[in-house]
Enzyme design. Structure first.
Site, PDB file in Angstrom:
ATOM      1  CG  ASP A 232      -8.068   1.766  -0.128  1.00 47.06           C
ATOM      2  OD1 ASP A 232      -7.283   2.735  -0.058  1.00 47.06           O
ATOM      3  OD2 ASP A 232      -8.752   1.386   0.841  1.00 47.06           O
TER       4      ASP A 232
HETATM    5  C1  BGC Z   1      -7.553   4.036   2.941  1.00 46.35           C
HETATM    6  C2  BGC Z   1      -8.337   4.967   2.038  1.00 46.35           C
HETATM    7  C3  BGC Z   1      -7.556   6.217   1.783  1.00 46.35           C
HETATM    8  C4  BGC Z   1      -6.216   5.835   1.168  1.00 46.35           C
HETATM    9  C5  BGC Z   1      -5.331   7.020   0.878  1.00 46.35           C
HETATM   10  C6  BGC Z   1      -6.145   3.782   2.443  1.00 46.35           C
HETATM   11  O1  BGC Z   1      -5.406   3.152   3.421  1.00 46.35           O
HETATM   12  O2  BGC Z   1      -8.234   2.814   3.059  1.00 46.35           O
HETATM   13  O3  BGC Z   1      -9.567   5.275   2.623  1.00 46.35           O
HETATM   14  O4  BGC Z   1      -8.260   7.085   0.960  1.00 46.35           O
HETATM   15  O5  BGC Z   1      -5.514   4.991   2.077  1.00 46.35           O
HETATM   16  O6  BGC Z   1      -4.868   7.595   2.043  1.00 46.35           O
END
Ligand code: BGC
Length: 753
Positions: A232
């Protein structure tokens, strides 16, 4: 590209290039290696639309992304209980990605809804792992059929936003397997997502990013995952151990910092270069899988996809309550009240936020077609009643035949990044509904929210429609349902408790500091409410229709099966009303008696069928051992006990209409080792033991002839039996068994052989 070619390419890469391949060039791209012709590759959020950022990038939805189409968020998508629908939504998303050159869409997001308070529940699917995993699997199948990857997320046990980057989710092995991993397992094992996104949090103390058990042993070893694991955004904590644990791609970029650590570790021999090569190979596999299957003819037709979003939205709406008020006859005068009638809340805040190319509101969809008036009723930027808005709403409610109040949760109440701290709607909205009920007996409430709310006004209204966060075309779908052009067919993928305090995680959510104990264990959602026989506002699986369905002829292929066999279950469903409609048939399994503590019943399959008035269809389910199994912590595997199981067909977890009992024989033998501390009760379950140990059962002090006079009152038959049952075998020596400890031990040795 073949494996050999990819390996050849890797052999030509420098150590620095390989390390560089394992992190992003920027927010959304992997790095290119131009001299070798390796292209960069783009990924984008996800999950219910395309958030492709061409200019300024961020992971919280702050900066603009391209104009796109917002489909129903996970909460609604799951409520459709319709796998084909999600597959179709996936195909549309996949096609959009092809048109925009996006190799992987970051979703679906399927963390279990442990508490109604989780800020990201609107993106997630369900409190039930089977529903979550199967619906996610369908979406993955659809996207990937267009040769675009998915990134199922956030792996795993990321069930709150509070301290999401530092907290540890503490749970026992069975809970982990039966609930939190199971939500991912089916989709990953069956549909093979191209990528998996690890979560920010720790699991039993170990960061998901460096959790070898999760990222390698389970994901690849047990489930056969063959894509790359991506962090993530910002989840990498210790780059080198993360890589060793199975985390291939770090996103976004660490400005080269972490790449340097990898280079250093390989150079000084603390990291084997083959670990790095494997990660690079996995990343290149996916990059080329996309590159070599580009569909240059794909077009992102936003208007056409808006229509698809509307079709999907129709099935994501759940009719919760209907006291002969819906559908509203088209000639009636209807007051649409509430800000969300004109500006529906159709998506949540954060990384999934779509820059919608257009939005259809209920007011827009109804004006000109029906006799509808509108009043804003409340503000949603502050929770404060505004008299002028309230008065206007009361006036149009009074003048109408029916008042439809569009209420729900404002953005400020639920979003990525933080959790709700209560389950209530804004007070000003509750007051509005209350005030309208004083002048108008015919009220329907349409809710726009991503997670359950308390409904103090529930008995003051005749109809409740849960529209969830239904995407940019939700207004049209809701209007069609209100006026009966569409028959609602959504079902709740989660329980709506009466009040927050009833939720099983209530006492422990959101933990103490960074420690979050999942003390309710496997008893999440209906598994808890049903076991406790607690009243709820609306149960899991609940949803009404404008027609009626009758169930009959529940049959099973066999009444006695081995756990290695498949059980076929069939049941007939008839539409007994006069409107065509779709019914969700839910199959639950309940073990009658178990050595472990199990939920009262668990959803094991479901299907949705469309039936014309008077039509009957036979639906068929196939149950394999997993439908009867629990996770056994002695063998660290799924295990079926020999015994009786009820096959339950339900319209919800609380409305079981038919049932049949089958006997299942488990074929896995658990190894038991008897010791002097084993109880008589346990040892006597072993048929071989009975004969050998029978003489010892006649222990002196518990003998029948002692039961006279005072003793008879003190020692009942039940007590005597219980005393023996729970007595360790060694008790035979102390309580008059005719044997020595050595003799006992040799009997046990015989049994243990
Ligand atoms: C989120 C993810 C997301 C990623 C990219 C993170 O803060 O938890 O779900 O895909 O950012 O935007």
């Amino acid at each position: 590209m073949t494996q050999e070619k990819i390996r050849e390419l890797i052999s030509q890469m420098t150590l620095e290039e390989k390390a560089g391949m394992c992190s992003g060039e920027d927010f959304w791209h992997t790095k290119a290696v131009e001299r070798l012709g390796i292209p960069k590759s783009m990924v984008s959020d996800g999950p219910h639309g395309l958030r492709k950022q061409d200019a300024m990038s961020d992971h919280l939805g702050v900066n603009e992304s391209i104009k796109a189409v917002c489909f129903p968020a996970g909460c609604g998508a799951a409520a459709s209980f319709n796998r084909e629908l999600l597959e179709d939504m996936g195909k549309t998303l996949g096609n959009e990605c092809q048109a925009e050159g996006v190799s992987v869409i970051l979703g679906p997001a399927i963390n279990i809804k442990r508490s109604p308070l989780c800020g990201r529940n609107f993106e997630y699917y369900s409190e039930d792992p089977l529903l979550a995993t199967q619906m996610a699997g369908a979406l993955i199948k659809g996207v990937q059929s267009k040769h675009v990857g998915t990134s199922i997320k956030h792996f795993f046990a990321n069930n709150q936003e509070t301290r999401r980057m530092s907290s540890t989710s503490e749970m026992d092995e069975r809970t982990m397997r039966e609930i939190y991993l199971a939500a991912f397992e089916g989709a990953i094992a069956k549909e093979k997502p191209w990528t998996v996104m690890c979560s920010y949090n720790r699991i039993n103390g170990v960061y998901a990013a460096e959790n070898k058990m999760a990222l390698t042993d389970i994901l690849r070893g047990e489930w056969g995952f063959d894509g790359y694991v991506v962090s993530d955004w910002g989840a990498v904590n210790r780059r080198v151990s993360d890589l060793e644990a199975g985390l291939d791609l770090e996103m976004p970029s660490s400005g080269g910092e972490n790449d340097k650590l990898i280079v250093e570790a390989v150079s000084n021999g603390t990291l084997s270069e083959s670990v790095l090569d494997t990660a690079v190979e996995r990343i290149l596999n996916i990059i080329y899988r996309f590159v070599e299957n580009r569909d240059e003819s794909a077009v992102f037709d936003r208007d056409a996809d808006h229509e698809k979003a509307r079709k999907i939205a129709e099935e994501t709406v759940v009719l919760l309550k209907n006291q002969e008020i819906l559908p509203i006859p088209k000639t009636k005068k209807v007051a649409f009240i509430g800000k969300y009638a004109k500006q529906p809340r159709y998506q949540g805040g954060g990384s999934s936020h779509i820059n919608s190319h257009k939005v259809t509101s209920a007011v827009e969809a109804a004006y000109g077609l029906y006799n509808v008036t509108y009043a804003e009723g409340f503000r949603d930027d502050v929770d404060q009643t505004e008299d002028a808005l309230l008065q206007e709403a009361i006036e149009i409610a009074e003048q109408a035949d029916v008042a439809v109040v569009f209420a729900g949760l404002p953005d400020a109440f639920e979003s990525e990044g933080f959790d709700r701290n209560h389950m209530r709607m804004p007070e000003c909205q509750n007051e509005l509904i209350q005030k309208i009920s004083e002048v108008q007996p015919n009220i329907v409430v349409v809710l726009h929210n991503g997670s359950p709310v308390e409904m103090p006004w529930e008995n003051k209204v005749k109809g409740i429609i849960e529209a969830y966060l239904g995407g940019q075309a939700i207004g049209g779908a809701v209007v069609d349902i209100i006026f009966g052009n569409i028959n609602p067919s959504g079902r709740l993928p989660e329980t709506f408790p009466l009040q927050l305090e009833d939720n099983p995680s209530f006492l422990y959510y959101i933990g103490e500091g960074d420690v979050v104990e999942y003390r309710e264990g496997i008893f999440v959602g209906y598994r808890y409410y049903d076991k406790k026989k607690m009243p709820v506002l609306f149960p899991f699986g609940h949803g009404l229709s404008y027609t009626d369905f009758a169930y009959s002829r529940l049959r099973v292929s066999k009444e006695h099966i081995l756990d290695t066999e498949t059980l076929k279950v069939t049941v007939d469903v008839t539409n007994t009303g006069d409107m065509a409609g779709k019914e969700v048939i839910q199959l639950y399994v309940a073990e009658k008696e178990s050595a472990v503590i199990r939920p009262e019943k668990e959803l094991r399959d479901f299907t949705k069928v469309k039936l014309e008035p008077g039509e009957t269809k036979t639906v068929e389910f196939e149950l394999t051992s997993r439908a009867f199994a629990y996770w056994n912590t002695q063998i660290h595997n799924w295990y079926v006990e020999t015994g009786e199981f009820d096959i339950l067909i339900g319209k919800s977890s609380r409305d079981i209409v038919l049932s049949k009992t089958v006997e299942v024989k488990g074929t896995t033998k658990l190894q038991v080792k008897y010791t002097l501390d084993t109880t008589f009760g346990d040892i006597m379950k072993d048929e071989r033991a009975v004969e050998i140990l029978q003489p010892l059962m006649k222990l002196d002090i518990f003998a029948d002839d002692k039961e006279e006079g005072v003793a008879a009152a003190a020692i009942s038959k039940e007590m005597r039996e219980a005393m023996i049952k729970y007595m360790p075998i060694r008790g035979a020596v102390s309580f008059g068994g005719d044997c020595t400890l050595d003799e006992l031990q040799s009997l046990l040795d015989q049994l243990n052989e």
